[in-house]
Design a protein around this motif. Sequence first.
Motif, mmCIF file in Angstrom:
data_model
loop_
_atom_site.group_PDB
_atom_site.id
_atom_site.type_symbol
_atom_site.label_atom_id
_atom_site.label_comp_id
_atom_site.label_asym_id
_atom_site.label_seq_id
_atom_site.Cartn_x
_atom_site.Cartn_y
_atom_site.Cartn_z
ATOM 1 N N ARG A 178 0.857 -1.188 0.000
ATOM 2 C CA ARG A 178 0.000 0.000 0.000
ATOM 3 C C ARG A 178 0.891 1.235 0.000
ATOM 4 O O ARG A 178 2.033 1.199 0.501
ATOM 5 N N PRO A 179 0.418 2.343 -0.562
ATOM 6 C CA PRO A 179 1.174 3.587 -0.445
ATOM 7 C C PRO A 179 1.385 3.942 1.022
ATOM 8 O O PRO A 179 0.440 3.962 1.810
ATOM 9 N N GLU A 180 2.626 4.195 1.388
ATOM 10 C CA GLU A 180 2.945 4.410 2.802
ATOM 11 C C GLU A 180 2.321 5.695 3.337
ATOM 12 O O GLU A 180 1.850 5.743 4.478
ATOM 13 N N SER A 181 2.300 6.738 2.511
ATOM 14 C CA SER A 181 1.756 8.022 2.952
ATOM 15 C C SER A 181 0.828 8.581 1.872
ATOM 16 O O SER A 181 1.255 9.396 1.036
ATOM 17 N N PRO A 182 -0.437 8.163 1.849
ATOM 18 C CA PRO A 182 -1.366 8.687 0.840
ATOM 19 C C PRO A 182 -1.478 10.200 0.946
ATOM 20 O O PRO A 182 -1.492 10.762 2.055
ATOM 21 N N ALA A 183 -1.547 10.844 -0.194
ATOM 22 C CA ALA A 183 -1.681 12.301 -0.208
ATOM 23 C C ALA A 183 -3.074 12.706 0.255
ATOM 24 O O ALA A 183 -4.070 12.055 -0.073
ATOM 25 N N SER A 184 -3.141 13.786 1.002
ATOM 26 C CA SER A 184 -4.442 14.264 1.500
ATOM 27 C C SER A 184 -5.206 15.043 0.435
ATOM 28 O O SER A 184 -6.424 15.203 0.524
#
Length: 397
Positions: free
Chosen positions: A280-286
């Motif tokens: 999974r993307p570690e830090s999804p963009a807000s």
Amino acid sequence: MSLTGQKILLGVSAGIAAYKSCELVRRLIEAGAEVRVVMTRSATEFVTPLTFQALSGHPVRTDLFDAQAEAGMDHIELARWPDQVLIAPATADLMARLAHGLADDLLTTVCLATQAPIALAPTMNQGMWSAPATQRNVRLLDALGYRLYGPSSGEQACGDVGPGRMWEPQQLLEALQTTGVNGPLAGLHILLTAGPTREPIDPVRYLSNRSSGRMGFALAAAARRAGAQVTLVHGPVTIPIPAGIEAVAVETAQQMHTAVMSRVSSADVFIATAAVADYRPESPASEKIKKQSEHLQLELARTSDILAEVAALPRRPFVVGFAAETQQVKQHALAKLESKQLDMIAANDVSAGQGFDQEDNALQVFWPGGEHMLPRQSKHQLAEALLQLVAERVKQK
């Protein structure tokens, strides 16, 4: 197996074979079942409600809005009453209404509301049975968890010869004795996962895969027909939820992990058909990522291995994994079976577009010391065959 003490709701729709259902009521009662009858209004043109009342020993229901009946047993209470529902005969019209979830009379309302397994005994002209619309409805009903008994072929009342005859009462009796609450999975709680997961990149994009969920949904429907209590944890799908099961909708791998681990303690069998994202993307963009640079790098993190965690539990259910492979199918499946200490694994070749988002498939099934090949067939047929293997292995544990 015995039907003694079983509560069977018999639905009768407007087919010429309705007269056979009188004999069916008699045979069911002789087998020890308690029978109640619901008729469509048109069915009363073929056999009177009084006939079924005399045979069953209970008043026959025909109207959704019946003030006297509602005072004692409304349609919801009637839906809660049976262990099994059988509609014999089931006409093309009734099947079409059930396939599309209509509830415009008492019988269809009860079918929509009940949690009991539902079986249909089709009867119609051979041309009506073969019509594309009817066959589409048959596939929909199968996906929704309805079991079809028949039809058989032969001479019909209209003079035609072909498929469309209702099964004989003795055939239907024997079918009820070997399915539903008396089925090979009766008394077991089966927990399944199905479909893909979606791992967010930003509020409008995600990582996912081509899984449609059809195999898992077919297994859920087949398990319910085989008498099991079924919980289905599923990712985003567009196919109908099978009748009579607990469905838990999730989106991400973490949500699926949470849903499974909170329910697995009560499960006797765990079948993991879901195509869960490995990363999974570690830090999804807000906020939505704008197209600015020529390249975009995503930092990915491993997701939880649901199958391995369930298999490692101190008190675990019978664990069945799935392996979708593009090469060396048997070798990879056996490695997964051993490394995760599974009880069984079903492997399929998904190269060249096979398996994913298809209505049919083939499986190579392995367990410690054994294997079995399930040839290419519809996923609903495949589900029945796989669950038969599961039932046999569970009994040997």
